[in-house]
Design an enzyme around this catalytic site. Sequence first.
Site, mmCIF file in Angstrom:
data_model
loop_
_atom_site.group_PDB
_atom_site.id
_atom_site.type_symbol
_atom_site.label_atom_id
_atom_site.label_comp_id
_atom_site.label_asym_id
_atom_site.label_seq_id
_atom_site.Cartn_x
_atom_site.Cartn_y
_atom_site.Cartn_z
ATOM 1 C CE1 TYR A 116 -3.712 2.462 0.520
ATOM 2 C CE2 TYR A 116 -2.390 3.335 2.316
ATOM 3 C CZ TYR A 116 -3.459 3.447 1.450
ATOM 4 O OH TYR A 116 -4.263 4.557 1.520
ATOM 5 C CG ASP A 166 -2.819 13.074 4.496
ATOM 6 O OD1 ASP A 166 -2.853 13.339 3.280
ATOM 7 O OD2 ASP A 166 -3.494 12.163 5.019
ATOM 8 C CG ASP A 181 -4.394 8.140 -0.158
ATOM 9 O OD1 ASP A 181 -5.343 8.637 -0.804
ATOM 10 O OD2 ASP A 181 -4.136 8.464 1.017
ATOM 11 C CG ASP A 226 -4.936 12.711 -1.133
ATOM 12 O OD1 ASP A 226 -4.919 11.808 -0.277
ATOM 13 O OD2 ASP A 226 -4.009 13.545 -1.238
ATOM 14 C CG HIS A 245 -8.042 4.680 -1.546
ATOM 15 N ND1 HIS A 245 -8.037 5.916 -0.941
ATOM 16 C CD2 HIS A 245 -6.987 4.005 -1.021
ATOM 17 C CE1 HIS A 245 -7.018 5.983 -0.086
ATOM 18 N NE2 HIS A 245 -6.364 4.847 -0.118
ATOM 19 C CD GLU A 303 -9.553 11.320 0.792
ATOM 20 O OE1 GLU A 303 -9.495 12.335 1.522
ATOM 21 O OE2 GLU A 303 -8.711 10.408 0.835
ATOM 22 C CB CYS A 328 -5.170 12.843 8.697
ATOM 23 S SG CYS A 328 -5.028 11.206 9.418
ATOM 24 N NE ARG A 366 -10.263 8.144 3.285
ATOM 25 C CZ ARG A 366 -9.162 8.687 3.805
ATOM 26 N NH1 ARG A 366 -7.983 8.218 3.455
ATOM 27 N NH2 ARG A 366 -9.250 9.696 4.648
ATOM 28 C CD GLU A 408 -9.720 6.269 7.284
ATOM 29 O OE1 GLU A 408 -9.771 5.156 7.854
ATOM 30 O OE2 GLU A 408 -8.662 6.750 6.841
ATOM 31 C CG ASN A 431 -6.387 3.067 7.621
ATOM 32 O OD1 ASN A 431 -5.272 2.619 7.872
ATOM 33 N ND2 ASN A 431 -6.637 4.367 7.536
#
Length: 299
Positions: A48, A62, A89, A91, A116, A118, A126, A161, A191, A213
């Site tokens: 990952y 982040d 990731d 975002d 993914h 989101e 985050c 996500r 998440e 996660n």
Amino acid sequence: MLYAQTPAAEKRRLFRERLASGELLRMPGAFNPLSAKLIERKGFEGVYISGAVLAADLGLPDIGLTTLTEVAGRGQQIARTIELPAIIDADTGFGEPMNVARTIQTLEDAGLAGTHIEDQINPKRCGHLDGKSVVDEDTAIKRIRAAVDARRDPNFLIMARTDIRAVDGLDAAIDRAKALVDAGADAIFPEAMRDLNEFAAVREAVDVPILANMTEFGKSELFSVDQLRGVGINIVIWPVSLLRIAMGAAGRGLDALDADGHLTSKLGEMQHRADLYDLIDYEDYNHFDTSVFNFQIAR
């Protein structure tokens, strides 16, 4: 030697086969190609690549400051080094739906097995911090539809996500997950689930793979692989763990160097030169040029 022998399309096909089997796939987070090679050497099923780690590596928080170019570049560096599938990731997709479409094709070209997208607003934060905000359902659906429409390899995994659990509760997360699957998402990343029962509820609600996660110091308890397997989780990630371990060790090493003026007390904690050279296949380069590898390392 050099890069992986398995083409990206084949990695994706094999990844999809394993995911379809119902097996739980363990995917620790790599912070660079070398750590990815170590994950592979230790026998894990995939790698990952965390957006939080990429941001931290650049000395940034982040909060959506990294660019598609930076993320795809590091993703390519990692993916091409290992035979394992790597998911990354992305975002919020780096912009509006057309940007999401470009993101998917760029990540495909970088050799990733999946990504993914989101449903946070941009700039994001985050997933395990308070104060998050999410977009409306229509916007979230448009992101996933754009991603699905843009991909050229049907085996490239597009995961949705959702961060809505921390904003509007579990029922909202389940409703959002269902809507994202209807929009074409191949998998769901719920998440900041609070407990195993919440993971189980999402599992019951959708019929696509689910990712858990297990990030430290966050909203979720740190469940074991066996516990997650027991509620039907298909992928588990530890996104920042290796970076946290490495930075913790680096900090302790610097403290010792400052206090003692040398690092003799830390030799037992270091990766030996011989282990490093073995991990990077130094000796294999001898097949090309004997002047590259013409030595032995004593332990």
